[in-house]
Design a protein around this motif. Structure first.
Motif, short mmCIF file in Angstrom:
data_model
loop_
_atom_site.label_atom_id
_atom_site.label_comp_id
_atom_site.label_asym_id
_atom_site.label_seq_id
_atom_site.Cartn_x
_atom_site.Cartn_y
_atom_site.Cartn_z
N ALA A 165 -7.74 -11.89 10.76
CA ALA A 165 -7.67 -13.30 10.32
C ALA A 165 -8.70 -13.58 9.24
O ALA A 165 -9.36 -14.60 9.22
CB ALA A 165 -7.86 -14.25 11.51
N SER A 166 -8.83 -12.63 8.30
CA SER A 166 -9.81 -12.75 7.23
C SER A 166 -9.29 -13.64 6.11
O SER A 166 -8.07 -13.79 5.92
CB SER A 166 -10.13 -11.36 6.66
N GLY A 167 -10.21 -14.19 5.35
CA GLY A 167 -9.82 -14.94 4.16
C GLY A 167 -9.26 -14.03 3.09
O GLY A 167 -8.37 -14.40 2.33
N ASN A 168 -9.78 -12.81 3.03
CA ASN A 168 -9.34 -11.81 2.06
C ASN A 168 -8.87 -10.59 2.83
O ASN A 168 -9.67 -9.85 3.39
CB ASN A 168 -10.49 -11.43 1.13
N CYS A 169 -7.56 -10.38 2.91
CA CYS A 169 -7.00 -9.26 3.66
C CYS A 169 -7.14 -7.98 2.85
O CYS A 169 -6.43 -7.76 1.87
CB CYS A 169 -5.54 -9.53 3.99
N LYS A 170 -8.06 -7.13 3.26
CA LYS A 170 -8.34 -5.92 2.48
C LYS A 170 -7.21 -4.89 2.57
O LYS A 170 -7.01 -4.10 1.65
CB LYS A 170 -9.67 -5.33 2.93
N CYS A 171 -6.46 -4.92 3.67
CA CYS A 171 -5.30 -4.02 3.79
C CYS A 171 -4.27 -4.31 2.70
O CYS A 171 -3.60 -3.42 2.20
CB CYS A 171 -4.65 -4.17 5.16
N GLN A 172 -4.17 -5.59 2.34
CA GLN A 172 -3.23 -6.00 1.31
C GLN A 172 -3.57 -5.36 -0.03
O GLN A 172 -2.68 -4.91 -0.77
CB GLN A 172 -3.27 -7.54 1.20
N HIS A 173 -4.85 -5.28 -0.36
CA HIS A 173 -5.27 -4.63 -1.60
C HIS A 173 -4.98 -3.14 -1.54
O HIS A 173 -4.57 -2.54 -2.53
CB HIS A 173 -6.75 -4.87 -1.85
N ARG A 174 -5.21 -2.55 -0.38
CA ARG A 174 -4.94 -1.12 -0.22
C ARG A 174 -3.46 -0.83 -0.47
O ARG A 174 -3.13 0.16 -1.14
CB ARG A 174 -5.36 -0.67 1.19
N CYS A 194 -10.10 -3.28 9.48
CA CYS A 194 -8.64 -3.12 9.43
C CYS A 194 -8.19 -2.13 8.35
O CYS A 194 -7.13 -1.54 8.47
CB CYS A 194 -7.96 -4.46 9.24
N VAL A 195 -9.00 -1.94 7.32
CA VAL A 195 -8.60 -1.06 6.23
C VAL A 195 -9.12 0.36 6.41
O VAL A 195 -8.66 1.30 5.74
CB VAL A 195 -9.08 -1.64 4.87
N ALA A 196 -10.04 0.56 7.35
CA ALA A 196 -10.73 1.85 7.48
C ALA A 196 -9.78 3.01 7.77
O ALA A 196 -10.01 4.14 7.32
CB ALA A 196 -11.80 1.76 8.57
N ASP A 197 -8.71 2.76 8.53
CA ASP A 197 -7.78 3.84 8.87
C ASP A 197 -6.62 3.96 7.89
O ASP A 197 -5.68 4.70 8.14
CB ASP A 197 -7.25 3.67 10.30
N LYS A 198 -6.71 3.26 6.77
CA LYS A 198 -5.62 3.25 5.79
C LYS A 198 -6.04 3.87 4.46
O LYS A 198 -5.32 3.76 3.47
CB LYS A 198 -5.12 1.82 5.58
N VAL A 199 -7.20 4.50 4.44
CA VAL A 199 -7.69 5.17 3.23
C VAL A 199 -7.92 6.65 3.54
O VAL A 199 -7.85 7.07 4.70
CB VAL A 199 -9.00 4.52 2.72
N ASP A 200 -8.19 7.42 2.49
CA ASP A 200 -8.37 8.85 2.68
C ASP A 200 -9.74 9.22 3.24
O ASP A 200 -9.87 10.24 3.93
CB ASP A 200 -8.13 9.58 1.36
N MET A 201 -10.75 8.42 2.93
CA MET A 201 -12.08 8.69 3.47
C MET A 201 -12.90 7.41 3.43
O MET A 201 -12.80 6.63 2.48
CB MET A 201 -12.79 9.79 2.70
#
Length: 248
Positions: A165-174, A194-201
């Motif tokens: 429920a963030s103001g800036n959804c970082k997953c969306q940028h990913r 929320c974005v930590a498991d959606k990147v390579d490292m």
């Protein structure tokens, strides 16, 4: 009724995301507060200009009663300061001394670096400008001012389905970063979970280290951007050459 206006320079903030080409095969997403900056900028401003309700809202957020978007929306609305007063506090906030060197390294290797923050666009731009780094794309909550002493937040990157429920959804940028061979993330706190498991490292500090351990997400623990600059060259090599580096 007061009218509120954005005060960040939109020629430099909220730019379109860069996309890959033959030279730009890698992207690095960086949190700002506590990651690039030495301390949390929003907390610093609220401690200086907020009222008693700000602390109550923080407690409600920590207890999971409200999300970070609602918490920040109300906290900023309870902040009273002129823009010059705000600027004087921002002028005292420093960034990681190793960040400028990291950006020089990134430019030499054609890495796309984006700042994705659940903080305040104007504050980030103002701080980076002192270090001649305000050319970096900044994606953050939009700070609005009524030219007197009142403030508001706008959330151009909010997502109704954001897990935090963030103001800036970082997953969306990913998700918008398509075509890159690898995407790395540098962060330290709950807005990065929320974005930590959606990147390579992940390059992690503080709370993000604990989260990666609990969720069994591969990460490198770092103290500052000097560690990122030291580790990245090996990660940019072919996979067969990466045997000397093992993430936690």
């Amino acid at each position: 009724m007061s009218c509120f206006f954005p005060i960040a320079d939109y020629r430099k903030c909220h730019q379109p995301l860069f996309y890959t080409n033959n030279l730009n095969q890698y992207a690095v997403l960086c949190d700002f507060d506590g990651t690039i900056s030495e301390k949390d900028v929003t907390d610093t401003l609220l401690n200086q200009f907020g009222n008693a309700k700000c602390a109550l809202l923080e407690q409600q957020w920590q207890e999971g009663i409200i999300g970070s978007q609602e918490c920040m929306r109300q906290q900023i609305a309870n902040m009273q300061a002129s823009q010059p007063e705000l600027d004087r506090v921002l002028a005292q906030i420093r960034i990681d001394p190793a960040f400028s060197e990291f950006i020089s390294f990134a430019q030499s290797r054609n890495l796309n670096v984006h700042i994705v923050s659940d903080g305040l666009d104007y504050a980030i731009q103002s701080i980076l400008k002192r270090y001649n780094l305000d050319f970096l794309p900044i994606f953050a909550n939009r700070l609005l001012h009524n030219q007197q002493r009142s403030w508001k937040l706008d959330f151009p990157y909010a997502n109704d389905h954001c897990l935090k429920a963030s103001g800036n959804c970082k997953c969306q940028h990913r998700r918008k970063l398509t075509g890159f061979q690898k995407i790395f993330y540098v962060g330290d706190g709950t807005s990065d979970f929320c974005v930590a498991d959606k990147v390579d490292m992940v390059f992690a500090k503080d709370k993000l280290i604990d989260f990666c351990q609990q969720q069994r997400i591969a990460y490198y623990p770092i103290k500052n951007f000097g560690d990122v600059t030291d580790i990245l060259p090996e990660l940019l090599k072919a996979p067969a050459e990466n045997s000397c580096l093992t993430p936690v």
